[in-house]
Design a protein around this motif. Structure first.
Motif, PDB file in Angstrom:
ATOM      1  N   VAL A  97       0.834  -1.213   0.000  1.00 50.85           N
ATOM      2  CA  VAL A  97       0.000   0.000   0.000  1.00 50.85           C
ATOM      3  C   VAL A  97       0.864   1.257   0.000  1.00 50.85           C
ATOM      4  CG1 VAL A  97      -1.767   1.298   1.223  1.00 50.85           C
ATOM      5  CG2 VAL A  97      -1.856  -1.207   1.182  1.00 50.85           C
ATOM      6  N   GLU A  98       1.713   1.419   1.031  1.00 50.33           N
ATOM      7  CA  GLU A  98       2.549   2.613   1.110  1.00 50.33           C
ATOM      8  C   GLU A  98       3.668   2.591   0.071  1.00 50.33           C
ATOM      9  OE1 GLU A  98       0.601   2.676   5.098  1.00 50.33           O
ATOM     10  OE2 GLU A  98       1.848   1.135   4.177  1.00 50.33           O
ATOM     11  N   PHE A  99       4.041   3.774  -0.376  1.00 51.78           N
ATOM     12  CA  PHE A  99       5.150   3.928  -1.315  1.00 51.78           C
ATOM     13  C   PHE A  99       6.308   4.569  -0.573  1.00 51.78           C
ATOM     14  CE2 PHE A  99       7.390   6.638  -4.507  1.00 51.78           C
ATOM     15  CZ  PHE A  99       7.920   5.611  -5.281  1.00 51.78           C
ATOM     16  N   THR A 100       7.382   3.804  -0.360  1.00 54.29           N
ATOM     17  CA  THR A 100       8.551   4.317   0.339  1.00 54.29           C
ATOM     18  C   THR A 100       9.557   4.929  -0.624  1.00 54.29           C
ATOM     19  OG1 THR A 100       9.762   2.222   0.227  1.00 54.29           O
ATOM     20  CG2 THR A 100       8.267   2.525   2.093  1.00 54.29           C
ATOM     21  N   GLY A 101       9.445   4.602  -1.906  1.00 57.45           N
ATOM     22  CA  GLY A 101      10.373   5.115  -2.895  1.00 57.45           C
ATOM     23  C   GLY A 101      11.716   4.418  -2.919  1.00 57.45           C
ATOM     24  N   TRP A 102      11.889   3.416  -2.075  1.00 55.54           N
ATOM     25  CA  TRP A 102      13.193   2.763  -1.914  1.00 55.54           C
ATOM     26  C   TRP A 102      13.092   1.271  -2.203  1.00 55.54           C
ATOM     27  CZ3 TRP A 102      15.005  -1.082   1.423  1.00 55.54           C
ATOM     28  CH2 TRP A 102      16.396  -1.226   1.488  1.00 55.54           C
ATOM     29  N   GLY A 103      14.116   0.740  -2.873  1.00 51.10           N
ATOM     30  CA  GLY A 103      14.139  -0.687  -3.150  1.00 51.10           C
ATOM     31  C   GLY A 103      15.555  -1.218  -3.197  1.00 51.10           C
ATOM     32  N   ARG A 104      15.670  -2.524  -3.069  1.00 55.50           N
ATOM     33  CA  ARG A 104      16.975  -3.179  -3.086  1.00 55.50           C
ATOM     34  C   ARG A 104      16.842  -4.475  -3.892  1.00 55.50           C
ATOM     35  NH1 ARG A 104      18.988  -4.334   2.688  1.00 55.50           N
ATOM     36  NH2 ARG A 104      19.869  -2.226   2.606  1.00 55.50           N
ATOM     37  N   VAL A 105      17.663  -4.607  -4.932  1.00 55.80           N
ATOM     38  CA  VAL A 105      17.579  -5.790  -5.792  1.00 55.80           C
ATOM     39  C   VAL A 105      18.976  -6.340  -6.054  1.00 55.80           C
ATOM     40  CG1 VAL A 105      15.439  -5.116  -6.920  1.00 55.80           C
ATOM     41  CG2 VAL A 105      17.615  -4.371  -7.893  1.00 55.80           C
ATOM     42  N   GLN A 106      19.028  -7.627  -6.289  1.00 53.23           N
ATOM     43  CA  GLN A 106      20.276  -8.303  -6.600  1.00 53.23           C
ATOM     44  C   GLN A 106      20.189  -8.832  -8.027  1.00 53.23           C
ATOM     45  OE1 GLN A 106      21.224 -11.342  -3.777  1.00 53.23           O
ATOM     46  NE2 GLN A 106      23.299 -11.672  -4.551  1.00 53.23           N
ATOM     47  N   THR A 107      21.312  -8.815  -8.747  1.00 57.39           N
ATOM     48  CA  THR A 107      21.302  -9.401 -10.086  1.00 57.39           C
ATOM     49  C   THR A 107      21.196 -10.917  -9.975  1.00 57.39           C
ATOM     50  OG1 THR A 107      23.729  -9.412 -10.111  1.00 57.39           O
ATOM     51  CG2 THR A 107      22.630  -7.531 -11.150  1.00 57.39           C
ATOM     52  N   ASP A 108      20.605 -11.525 -11.009  1.00 59.06           N
ATOM     53  CA  ASP A 108      20.461 -12.975 -10.999  1.00 59.06           C
ATOM     54  C   ASP A 108      21.707 -13.637 -11.603  1.00 59.06           C
ATOM     55  OD1 ASP A 108      20.252 -12.727 -13.769  1.00 59.06           O
ATOM     56  OD2 ASP A 108      18.080 -13.000 -13.799  1.00 59.06           O
ATOM     57  N   ALA A 109      21.628 -14.920 -11.869  1.00 58.44           N
ATOM     58  CA  ALA A 109      22.784 -15.664 -12.385  1.00 58.44           C
ATOM     59  C   ALA A 109      23.257 -15.144 -13.732  1.00 58.44           C
ATOM     60  CB  ALA A 109      22.434 -17.150 -12.485  1.00 58.44           C
ATOM     61  N   ASP A 110      22.391 -14.433 -14.452  1.00 62.35           N
ATOM     62  CA  ASP A 110      22.755 -13.874 -15.753  1.00 62.35           C
ATOM     63  C   ASP A 110      23.150 -12.402 -15.669  1.00 62.35           C
ATOM     64  OD1 ASP A 110      22.184 -16.299 -17.162  1.00 62.35           O
ATOM     65  OD2 ASP A 110      20.044 -15.831 -17.007  1.00 62.35           O
ATOM     66  N   GLY A 111      23.235 -11.864 -14.459  1.00 64.11           N
ATOM     67  CA  GLY A 111      23.594 -10.463 -14.300  1.00 64.11           C
ATOM     68  C   GLY A 111      22.436  -9.504 -14.518  1.00 64.11           C
ATOM     69  N   HIS A 112      21.208 -10.028 -14.514  1.00 66.95           N
ATOM     70  CA  HIS A 112      20.020  -9.217 -14.803  1.00 66.95           C
ATOM     71  C   HIS A 112      19.334  -8.777 -13.517  1.00 66.95           C
ATOM     72  CE1 HIS A 112      15.728  -8.622 -16.007  1.00 66.95           C
ATOM     73  NE2 HIS A 112      16.311  -8.015 -17.022  1.00 66.95           N
ATOM     74  N   TRP A 113      18.790  -7.570 -13.533  1.00 69.15           N
ATOM     75  CA  TRP A 113      18.031  -7.057 -12.395  1.00 69.15           C
ATOM     76  C   TRP A 113      16.708  -6.470 -12.886  1.00 69.15           C
ATOM     77  CZ3 TRP A 113      16.540  -1.922 -11.990  1.00 69.15           C
ATOM     78  CH2 TRP A 113      17.136  -1.034 -12.895  1.00 69.15           C
ATOM     79  N   THR A 114      15.749  -6.385 -12.000  1.00 67.83           N
ATOM     80  CA  THR A 114      14.461  -5.787 -12.354  1.00 67.83           C
ATOM     81  C   THR A 114      13.815  -5.193 -11.106  1.00 67.83           C
ATOM     82  OG1 THR A 114      12.315  -6.190 -13.439  1.00 67.83           O
ATOM     83  CG2 THR A 114      13.163  -7.921 -12.027  1.00 67.83           C
ATOM     84  N   ALA A 115      13.048  -4.126 -11.306  1.00 69.09           N
ATOM     85  CA  ALA A 115      12.335  -3.480 -10.201  1.00 69.09           C
ATOM     86  C   ALA A 115      11.088  -2.806 -10.746  1.00 69.09           C
ATOM     87  CB  ALA A 115      13.227  -2.457  -9.500  1.00 69.09           C
ATOM     88  N   ARG A 116      10.064  -2.719  -9.916  1.00 73.66           N
ATOM     89  CA  ARG A 116       8.826  -2.025 -10.245  1.00 73.66           C
ATOM     90  C   ARG A 116       8.680  -0.841  -9.305  1.00 73.66           C
ATOM     91  NH1 ARG A 116       5.295  -4.321  -8.188  1.00 73.66           N
ATOM     92  NH2 ARG A 116       3.510  -3.402  -9.217  1.00 73.66           N
ATOM     93  N   THR A 117       8.518   0.350  -9.868  1.00 68.73           N
ATOM     94  CA  THR A 117       8.374   1.531  -9.032  1.00 68.73           C
ATOM     95  C   THR A 117       7.431   2.520  -9.698  1.00 68.73           C
ATOM     96  OG1 THR A 117       9.610   3.216  -7.787  1.00 68.73           O
ATOM     97  CG2 THR A 117      10.370   2.734 -10.041  1.00 68.73           C
ATOM     98  N   LEU A 118       7.244   3.674  -9.098  1.00 68.56           N
ATOM     99  CA  LEU A 118       6.423   4.722  -9.693  1.00 68.56           C
ATOM    100  C   LEU A 118       7.324   5.668 -10.484  1.00 68.56           C
ATOM    101  CD1 LEU A 118       3.999   5.634  -6.767  1.00 68.56           C
ATOM    102  CD2 LEU A 118       3.731   3.908  -8.553  1.00 68.56           C
ATOM    103  N   ARG A 119       6.806   6.142 -11.608  1.00 69.50           N
ATOM    104  CA  ARG A 119       7.576   7.096 -12.387  1.00 69.50           C
ATOM    105  C   ARG A 119       7.734   8.373 -11.563  1.00 69.50           C
ATOM    106  NH1 ARG A 119       8.332   7.621 -18.205  1.00 69.50           N
ATOM    107  NH2 ARG A 119       9.296   9.659 -18.566  1.00 69.50           N
ATOM    108  N   PRO A 120       8.972   8.788 -11.273  1.00 66.83           N
ATOM    109  CA  PRO A 120       9.167   9.949 -10.399  1.00 66.83           C
ATOM    110  C   PRO A 120       8.814  11.259 -11.084  1.00 66.83           C
ATOM    111  CG  PRO A 120      11.268   9.205 -11.268  1.00 66.83           C
ATOM    112  CD  PRO A 120      10.241   8.203 -11.719  1.00 66.83           C
ATOM    113  N   GLY A 121       8.395  12.238 -10.293  1.00 67.11           N
ATOM    114  CA  GLY A 121       8.148  13.578 -10.804  1.00 67.11           C
ATOM    115  C   GLY A 121       9.395  14.429 -10.657  1.00 67.11           C
TER     116      GLY A 121
END
Length: 205
Positions: A97-121
């Protein structure tokens, strides 16, 4: 037994070399680390890409932290990205529900990362961007960079052209900070730590 006399430096053996890491997988990842946007939010965008080393090889153990403003440009003040279960102490993840604006992701075995966030203003004179902190093997100090999102409208193009940071870079270097629009609200942003096409990194003093 080897006797060491502190008054005689030549008797003190050198500290053996060892890897700096990474040891990120032990305690830093948490459930939903890349799901920054509240579930079902209409302004959600997906960011994805690869982290490459100086030889152009993808890194399977890099770590990214991302921060972004709300769509209206305000900086989120909400806590709770890493909520814990009071009984077990384990991570519960986000509440969706809440949007903190912060995230932490690790790359996978292929060096790929992904994240879902809000488009910043936009904030001040800067074009909208996401702040990124990069941790990876071989880095004694983490790196900072930005992700600017492109757009089809004239106002976005004008904001990018006038951005105080982007306007100081030559076109080739500037492009390393602007994500590629893959359509359907998805953007690709690759990070190159060294070599040809090296991402622009920032130093804070």
């Amino acid at each position: 037994m080897t006797r060491i006399d502190p008054s005689r430096p030549e008797t003190v053996p050198p500290t053996p070399s060892h890897t700096v890491g990474p040891f990120y997988g032990h305690a830093l990842p948490f459930p939903g680390g890349g799901d920054i946007a509240p579930a079902g939010h209409p302004a959600t965008v997906t960011l994805q890409g690869y982290v490459y080393d100086g030889a152009g090889a993808p890194l399977p153990d890099a770590f990214l932290e991302l921060w972004g403003a709300r769509p209206d440009g305000r900086v989120p003040r909400t806590d709770g990205s890493m909520r814990r279960d009071p009984a077990t102490g384990g991570f519960l993840g986000r509440n969706g529900v809440e949007f903190t604006g912060w995230g932490r992701v690790q790359t996978d075995a292929d060096g790929h990362w992904t994240a879902r966030t809000l488009r910043p203003g936009a904030r001040g004179a800067s074009a909208p961007y996401l702040s990124v902190c990069v941790f990876a093997r071989g880095l004694l100090v983490h790196l900072f960079t930005r992700i600017y999102l492109p757009g089809d409208d004239a106002s976005t193009a004008a904001a990018l052209a006038a951005d105080p940071l982007l306007s100081r870079l030559d076109p080739a270097r500037r492009d390393t900070l602007i994500a590629t629009d893959d359509g359907a609200g998805t953007y690709r942003f690759d990070i190159r730590l060294q070599g040809e096409g090296e991402t622009v990194f920032l130093e804070f003093q």
